[in-house]
Scaffold this active site. Structure first.
Site, PDB file in Angstrom:
ATOM      1  N   GLU A  49      -0.321  10.755 -10.218  1.00  0.00           N
ATOM      2  CA  GLU A  49       0.990  10.119 -10.370  1.00  0.00           C
ATOM      3  C   GLU A  49       1.972  11.008 -11.118  1.00  0.00           C
ATOM      4  O   GLU A  49       3.172  11.025 -10.819  1.00  0.00           O
ATOM      5  CB  GLU A  49       0.844   8.767 -11.080  1.00  0.00           C
ATOM      6  CG  GLU A  49       0.256   7.661 -10.230  1.00  0.00           C
ATOM      7  CD  GLU A  49      -1.247   7.795 -10.018  1.00  0.00           C
ATOM      8  OE1 GLU A  49      -1.901   8.548 -10.786  1.00  0.00           O
ATOM      9  OE2 GLU A  49      -1.773   7.155  -9.090  1.00  0.00           O
ATOM     10  N   HIS A  86      -4.269  -2.855 -11.438  1.00  0.00           N
ATOM     11  CA  HIS A  86      -3.487  -2.847 -10.212  1.00  0.00           C
ATOM     12  C   HIS A  86      -2.363  -3.877 -10.215  1.00  0.00           C
ATOM     13  O   HIS A  86      -1.337  -3.673  -9.569  1.00  0.00           O
ATOM     14  CB  HIS A  86      -4.393  -3.087  -8.995  1.00  0.00           C
ATOM     15  CG  HIS A  86      -5.316  -1.953  -8.690  1.00  0.00           C
ATOM     16  ND1 HIS A  86      -6.284  -1.532  -9.556  1.00  0.00           N
ATOM     17  CD2 HIS A  86      -5.412  -1.155  -7.600  1.00  0.00           C
ATOM     18  CE1 HIS A  86      -6.943  -0.515  -9.016  1.00  0.00           C
ATOM     19  NE2 HIS A  86      -6.428  -0.270  -7.823  1.00  0.00           N
TER      20      HIS A  86
END
Length: 325
Positions: free
Chosen positions: A60, A129
């Site tokens: 990321e 998540h």
């Protein structure tokens, strides 16, 4: 006009903007041939090529760093973080770089980046998540946070975000991706950023909310209408910066307000909304400001989600408390 899910509306928006501007680039983990984990980018690589829609390593920080560099070179990157719970790996690029660059460079450079990412509970994802982390970014000046609640807004807000010269974090609630359909125009259109929507007119109490909680607020309002309680629902759409004018106008109209968010009470943007209402419209209030949120604990494992998440019944109970104060 076709009936579309939110995921289809998002794919439409990306396709239209890729066709509209050759500087728009879409990239992230598995967004190419696989079309992303939720298939939001399905078919885009085949249509626009691997130079415009491409996969990245599972990093990321690298995805966000690439977006930052591309934007400085005149591109309009639309990176996808596969789940927003992984934003911690990219916080330096998002908050310390993207959000500050226009100020740092004296307004001489733009940062037209849209960081797309799914988030939110109710679909039983693994740990990290589902987390509602919008409040972390909303507290960082210089970056916009947009959260649609329906397919029509999702398409128009995403197009507006991509065309904006400011950095945007665009959050898509996973439970809304395929849970319902509505009419969405085939052509490109823009929904204004920084402008809340009056989803439902009412006179007794205002519900201020965003994302998936808009759907829960509508359910609660339908039930309350049977008891002659008229609820006004404000869908924030952009949670940073807040549309204070629309919020205060509604509160002054109804005299009562309930602020609803999926995030924990200490997280999200609910506390900021309550603070603004108290500062600007306290003399218009007939009751304390009500709040509905998740508990102040870490997001639970999937089997406990339904107990933990706020829902229509919680909203209904709080509205009755405020109306009967």
């Amino acid at each position: 006009m076709a009936q579309k899910t939110m995921i289809q509306a998002i794919t439409d928006a990306l396709a239209l903007e890729l066709a509209n501007d050759e500087n728009v680039l879409v990239f992230g983990e598995d967004v190419g041939k696989n079309g992303g984990v939720f298939r939001a980018t399905e078919g885009l690589q085949e249509k626009f090529g691997e130079d415009r829609v491409f996969d990245t390593p599972l990093a990321e920080s690298g995805i966000a760093g690439l977006a930052f560099g591309l934007a400085l070179e005149g591109f309009r990157p639309v990176p996808e973080l596969q789940f927003f719970g992984f934003v911690f790996e990219a916080m330096d690029e998002v908050v310390a770089q993207m959000a500050r660059t226009r100020y740092r460079m004296g307004g001489t450079r733009n940062l037209p980046i849209v960081v797309r990412s799914p988030f939110g509970g109710g679909v039983h994802t693994p740990e990290l998540h589902s987390d509602n982390l919008e409040g972390l970014i909303a507290q960082s000046p210089g970056i916009r946070v947009v959260i649609p609640s329906n397919p029509y807004d999702a398409k128009g807000l995403l197009i507006s975000s991509i065309r904006s010269n400011d950095p945007v974090v665009f959050l898509e609630h996973m439970k809304l991706y395929r849970s319902f359909r509505e009419e969405v125009p085939e052509e490109a259109y823009e929904v204004p950023l920084d402008k809340a929507a009056v989803t439902r007119e009412g006179k007794d109490v205002s519900i201020i909310t965003y994302g998936a909680m808009v759907r829960e607020a509508i359910k609660a309002a339908d039930n309350l209408a049977k008891e002659n309680v008229s609820v006004e629902i404000i869908d924030l759409r952009t949670v940073a910066p807040l549309d204070i004018e629309t919020i205060i106008t509604s509160v002054e109209k109804t005299g009562r307000v309930v602020v609803v968010q999926e995030a924990q009470k200490q997280a999200g943007v609910g506390a900021q909304i309550a603070s603004e209402i108290a500062e600007r419209a306290i003399l218009s209030l007939e009751a304390p400001i009500g709040r509905v949120s998740a508990p102040d604990t870490v997001f639970p494992f999937g089997q406990a989600e339904n107990v933990w998440l706020p829902n229509a019944a919680d909203i209904e109970e709080k509205v009755k408390e405020i109306v009967n104060f």
